[in-house]
Design a protein around this motif. Structure first.
Motif, PDB file in Angstrom:
ATOM      1  N   CYS A  58       0.859  -1.193   0.000  1.00  0.00           N
ATOM      2  CA  CYS A  58       0.000   0.000   0.000  1.00  0.00           C
ATOM      3  C   CYS A  58       0.891   1.237   0.000  1.00  0.00           C
ATOM      4  CB  CYS A  58      -0.898  -0.003   1.232  1.00  0.00           C
ATOM      5  SG  CYS A  58      -1.850   1.512   1.382  1.00  0.00           S
TER       6      CYS A  58
ATOM      7  N   CYS B 248      -7.003  -0.891   0.075  1.00  0.00           N
ATOM      8  CA  CYS B 248      -6.204  -1.396   1.187  1.00  0.00           C
ATOM      9  C   CYS B 248      -7.146  -1.724   2.357  1.00  0.00           C
ATOM     10  CB  CYS B 248      -5.180  -0.338   1.602  1.00  0.00           C
ATOM     11  SG  CYS B 248      -4.299  -0.766   3.112  1.00  0.00           S
TER      12      CYS B 248
ATOM     13  N   CYS C 100       0.073   3.338   3.623  1.00  0.00           N
ATOM     14  CA  CYS C 100       0.428   2.878   4.971  1.00  0.00           C
ATOM     15  C   CYS C 100       1.476   1.770   4.953  1.00  0.00           C
ATOM     16  CB  CYS C 100      -0.825   2.409   5.720  1.00  0.00           C
ATOM     17  SG  CYS C 100      -1.529   0.889   5.063  1.00  0.00           S
TER      18      CYS C 100
ATOM     19  N   CYS D   5      -6.075   0.978   5.531  1.00  0.00           N
ATOM     20  CA  CYS D   5      -6.314   2.430   5.490  1.00  0.00           C
ATOM     21  C   CYS D   5      -7.344   2.833   4.434  1.00  0.00           C
ATOM     22  CB  CYS D   5      -5.010   3.176   5.248  1.00  0.00           C
ATOM     23  SG  CYS D   5      -4.376   2.986   3.584  1.00  0.00           S
TER      24      CYS D   5
END
Ligand SMILES: [Zn+2]
Length: 203
Positions: A8, A29, A11, A32
């Motif tokens: 990702c 994701c 994050c 997040c």
């Protein structure tokens, strides 16, 4: 579906298993909620439609005058190639070359390569020379500078408006539209979706 791990970009979560895309073909994701990538033929067809639109606008932008001037009853106008020819005659061949390369040639090559890759992928076939062309696409992208050209033309027009009547040519509107289409194309472009389509396509 690809089983390659995805990191990702928001994050840094590393996903070892491919997430299931939602109804729009968007993979999010799980930690997040950031958009990881877009998959499926709809995204490729959207990219192809944008690419064809951009190619048409680029063609029109180079056929018609960019700007016209009325100076004491005399009307003059010029196209991009006309401006480059004049720069060449004025002993600035490097500027003329940069103008043609960054405003016409690089965007033309970039869009043509993208169309070459997307047409077969949209019908489930692998394009010829996908890997080298995809890499060349990544290399060419920073050299396409249509928005810099538009900015330069607008600044020049403001300065010239004190000396002559400035008439906006058809090409300036085409370049404006091209700039917007390229911005949407750049946002929607997902290299992972192209690689995945290439993996799943038949040879
Ligand atoms: Zn995340």
């Amino acid at each position: 579906m690809s089983t390659l791990p995805i990191a990702c970009h928001e994050c840094d979560l590393l996903l070892h298993k491919a997430e299931v895309p939602d109804a729009r073909g968007v993979m999010l994701c799980p930690r997040c909620g950031a958009e990881l990538c877009r998959v499926g033929p709809d995204n490729l067809q959207f990219l192809l439609a944008l690419t064809c639109t951009a190619l048409i606008l680029l063609l029109l932008a180079n056929l018609f005058p960019v700007v016209g001037l009325n100076i004491q009853g005399h009307h003059v106008d010029t196209t991009v190639f006309g401006a480059a020819r004049q720069l060449w005659r004025d002993d600035t061949p490097i500027v003329a070359g940069l103008l043609v390369a960054t405003t016409v040639l690089v965007p033309l090559v970039e869009l043509s390569v993208l169309a070459w890759l997307l047409f077969p992928l949209c019908s489930g076939r692998r394009p010829v020379a996908f890997v080298p062309l995809f890499r060349s696409l990544q290399l060419a992208r920073p050299w396409a500078m249509v928005e810099v050209f538009i900015l330069g033309v607008l600044v020049s027009l403001v300065k010239l408006s004190h000396m002559a009547d400035v008439l906006l040519g058809t090409a300036i509107w085409c370049f404006g539209g091209l700039m917007l289409v390229l911005a949407v194309l750049s946002t929607a472009f997902d290299h992972r979706a192209l690689w995945q389509a290439w993996e799943e396509a038949r040879v």
